[in-house]
Each structure stands twice: as structure tokens, then as C-alpha cells.
Design a protein around this motif. Sequence first.
Motif, PDB file in Angstrom:
ATOM      1  N   ARG A 114      15.092  60.361  50.370  1.00 32.58           N
ATOM      2  CA  ARG A 114      14.413  61.625  50.059  1.00 32.58           C
ATOM      3  C   ARG A 114      14.840  62.070  48.669  1.00 32.58           C
ATOM      4  N   ASP A 115      13.859  62.421  47.840  1.00 32.72           N
ATOM      5  CA  ASP A 115      14.203  62.866  46.491  1.00 32.72           C
ATOM      6  C   ASP A 115      14.191  64.386  46.399  1.00 32.72           C
ATOM      7  N   VAL A 116      14.376  64.905  45.195  1.00 34.30           N
ATOM      8  CA  VAL A 116      14.519  66.344  45.001  1.00 34.30           C
ATOM      9  C   VAL A 116      13.251  67.114  45.352  1.00 34.30           C
ATOM     10  N   THR A 123      18.711  61.007  48.749  1.00 35.36           N
ATOM     11  CA  THR A 123      19.475  61.061  49.992  1.00 35.36           C
ATOM     12  C   THR A 123      18.848  60.123  51.010  1.00 35.36           C
ATOM     13  N   GLU A 124      19.658  59.249  51.592  1.00 31.15           N
ATOM     14  CA  GLU A 124      19.139  58.349  52.622  1.00 31.15           C
ATOM     15  C   GLU A 124      18.742  59.137  53.863  1.00 31.15           C
ATOM     16  N   GLU A 172      21.408  67.645  50.590  1.00 31.44           N
ATOM     17  CA  GLU A 172      20.166  67.915  49.875  1.00 31.44           C
ATOM     18  C   GLU A 172      20.205  67.222  48.521  1.00 31.44           C
ATOM     19  N   PRO A 173      19.182  66.438  48.193  1.00 29.80           N
ATOM     20  CA  PRO A 173      19.188  65.765  46.894  1.00 29.80           C
ATOM     21  C   PRO A 173      19.049  66.755  45.740  1.00 29.80           C
ATOM     22  N   ILE A 174      19.688  66.407  44.642  1.00 23.46           N
ATOM     23  CA  ILE A 174      19.554  67.166  43.409  1.00 23.46           C
ATOM     24  C   ILE A 174      19.077  66.202  42.338  1.00 23.46           C
TER      25      ILE A 174
END
Length: 550
Positions: free
Chosen positions: A429-431, A486-487, A479-481
Motif C-alpha cells: 500500500r502506498d501513500v 507498507t506490505e 501507515e505509508p509515508i
Amino acid sequence: MTAGGDTVTARRDVLVVGAGPIGLVAALLLADAGVRTTLVEKETEPGDLPRAISLQDESFRTLEQLGVADALKAESLLDTGSRYFGLGDRLLLEARPVASRLGHPAKTQFDQPILERLLWERAVAHEGLEFLRGAEARAITQDGGGVSVTVTTGEETSGARTRTLTADWLIGADGGRSFVRRAVGIDLAGTTQPQRWIVVDLHDEPRARDPFAEFHGDGERPYVLVPGVKGRLRLEFMLFDHEDPDEMTTPERIRELVVPRFRTGLTPDDVRRAVVYVAHQRVARTYRAGRAFLVGDAAHLMPPFAGQGLNAGIRDATNLTWKLTAAITGRARERLLDSYEVERRAHGAAMVTVSRRVGAVVMATHPVVTRVRDSVVRTVSLIPRVRDFLANMRFISPPDYSAGVAVAAHGVTLGTVTVGRALSQPVVRDVTGAERGLDAHLGHGWTLLQIGGPPGAAVDAYWDAIGAGRLCVRAPGGEPIAGTVTETTAVLTSGAGSLPVFVAVRPDRYVAAVFDSAGEQRVVEGLRAFVDDRSRRTLPYSEPPAPAHH
């Protein structure tokens, strides 16, 4: 893009001879990386006859990079296996590959004309690729500064034109009868099996069949049955010594083979192709002669029984093209170009051997040999480790490039990451919240992944100098930044600690090194023997193509 007959006015970086699926893959990978590429093909339209029929996950990974994977999957039978039958049509073994970790079905039955059309259309439309159709290579010369290929275009009766194309490098992707291979003086080593087979590809199969390729060694006339989608069916029958190939491909004899065992009726319109072939077991003595390289069937010919021919060719193209890209930019040391043969020839030869052995099991007809074969298979299948080896098709081993462009790990491990093997592709998962396979974030060049530790850990200037992208992969739950993903399920991050571990990922998605901060200099020095960080030219890398929809 240039249609056949137009004039090539400038020296190119790479010439690719042959626009079958392997040549198309090679040319498109180069063009997508910004390499000035000319593709030469004597035909004017893509091939329309079914040939290869089995595709592996790693091949789909490359096709996804080219933007054609989804369209091909829509026309393919996904997640297939194999069944092996002995005397009396008794099932001896049912096999499926282990679940793929590359983000695609482990084994798929596909239709080669559809693949060729998708790649051909993309090549025609590619603004960065010069595609000469109706042009045949006639002569090749080379020296330390480059390679020249003389081609003819047009019909001889209407005034064929001859011209010379020049480039830094040449790829021969022109099949088993490769003109490039002969012209640069490379021989094939190996044999041709004595048995002949007839391939019959059918339309409009009325029966719904299980998703398995079937290998029937009945001791009488061995045959292979491979289902597809939308009514496609392939049947292959072994011919006997006294049978004439021309007679066996007549409508009458094909009908005798097919009806009533496989169909209640058959018309000529039901037959897409019927052809007799002999299987070659040959590997080029070298994959490189000066500035010329061989890929696909130009480099290796193998029996069809393990479904490895096309897959090996796509691996060749994927392996070679990033190394030629590095050569064009001035980053490639000679050892990097030599690594193409180091990495690909041994695995290609191994797949030839596997294909030959599978064929030998299927083609047995002697009563004693077939009884012994069936007894041995049933007996060894009682041993759990052997049964697992066979049932999960582990005899088809993936490439291991640890003897090539790789630096062995010292004291640092990640459970699912192995140096020299293909990188797993988890969903991340991206930002923006989008969930996609990791490859969507890797681009065309090198990537330095960081696993664990705070994002943005300091690294050596070497990575920036070779154009490596940086990406931090975080464990599920966070949470992705910016600069991280994030897997959704722990794969690469499984077992990761609080300190950063780095994974150097090659442009072909193979792992070149796994290291921590303390071991970075050793890795940099090891890779510098292959990839120089003093680039003399920058290529206009493009964004990965959007998936094609057809």
C-alpha cells in the motif's frame, strides 16, 4: 516507429534481429529504458500460428512491465498443472507448481498468436522504437567500435532495396535457424531426438476440461493434451517410424487421430494447425560473439515437454537488456556483459536436460520399459519428500544467479530474500492508499530497498550514481509515508528487526545483495566490478507503461 521501406538515418544503440515474442520483448524493454533501438523483422505481420503454450510467473512479471500481462491473462487458462498417465490410462502423478511468490500464476496455458499480437501492436505504436517490417538481415560485420547489419527490404521482383544498419550492439532473436548465429560463427552443441510428433491445434472444443496438461504414456501411441480457453485444445501424438509426415497431416489422418477418442466429429475448419516436428536438444556453445548476443531459440533449442522454451527466452531477454542498457550509459564493465552467458547458459542447458528427461518418460513404448516406469513412479511416490518434489514440479528449478552479478550475504539474512534469486513481489500500500504489487514501484533501473529501521537511512553515494531508486518497505499495520510502502501481508518484512537491512534489486528483479550498514562497502566494491558508478550518458527513462486493454 518506422514502417518497412523507410530509411534509417542514424546509428542506433542496439539492433534486434527477429520480431518473434523474444525479439519483441527485448526491443520493448530496451526502448522503454530509453535505448535507441531498431527491430528488424522479415515478416510484415505478427505470427498467427500457435507454437509455445505454457507461460510461467516470471515471464508474466516481464510482460507486466511491458503493459500486456492483463490482456494476455484474459485470454489464458491460469493456474494450471500437469497429469501423467501410464499403462491403461492409469493416473501416475498429478503435479502443480508451488504457489508463486512473484505475484502471477505459477503456470498458465496461453495462446502464442495473442501474445505476439499484443507485443507487436505495442512495438508499432512505440515512439522510441524503430520497427523495420519486411526487412531481412543478409550480412553482419563487426569490429571493436560497433556492428553493421545489411538488410534487404521489398520484393526482389519489384526492386528490393539494400541498406546497412549500424549500432553499438546486436541481439540475435531470430529463432532456431538463426541467421545471426551462423553469421557470427557460433555453433550449436547437442542432438536431435529420433521421435517425431504431430501437433494438432483445434478450435471449438465442446468439452469443459480440467486445468491440467495431460501426458499419456500408454505404451501404444503416446500423446499430450493441453486445454486452453475459448474452445482451444492442443493434441500432440508421437509418430511411428513407418508413418509419413505429409500423409499424417492430411485431414483424413488427423480425423482418425482425433475422432472418436477426443471428439465426436471434426471438420477442416476445426483445425488451426497440424504440423510434424522433431525436438532438438541443443545449446549454443557461447551466447556472445564480440558485440553480438543470442537470445531465445537462437541460443537454445529444447523439447516441448516441460514447457520451458519460451520462458527461457523471455528470461534471456530480460537478463541481457538491462546489461546492454548499462553498457550504453557507460556503466557496464566487461564483466557485466560476460555475466549474461554466466547466468543464462547454465540454466538454459539445465532446462534442455529437464525437457529431454520428461519426454523420455512420456515417449516410452517398449512393454518392459513402460511397466518398469509405472512401477518406479508409483513406488517413489510413496516417499513423502520424493512425492513433494514431483507433485510440486520442483524438477523445474528457477534460475540462481548467485555466480553472476551478485555479492554473497555475510551475517545478514532476510527469511524470504535470497541473493541470486528473483525478488518476491508482495502486495503493498502506498501513500495514496492504492494497493498494488511491489514491482509497480520499482521502475526500470536498480532499486535499493530498505527493510526495517527508520525510513531514509544514509547510504553510500554509489547507489545514486548508478541511478538506483530508493524505497522503504514497512511491515503491515503502519501507515505509508512519502518514499515508503507498507506490505498488506508480511513477506519481505517477515523477521525484520529494528535496524535497517538493505536489498539491492537488479533491473530484472533479481536480488544482487542483502546487507546492513556495516557491510555496505563490501557490497559496493563487489558490484562495482560489474557496474561502474561513473556514467558517461543519461538515458531518458520513461514511466512504466499503463496496462493495455483489448
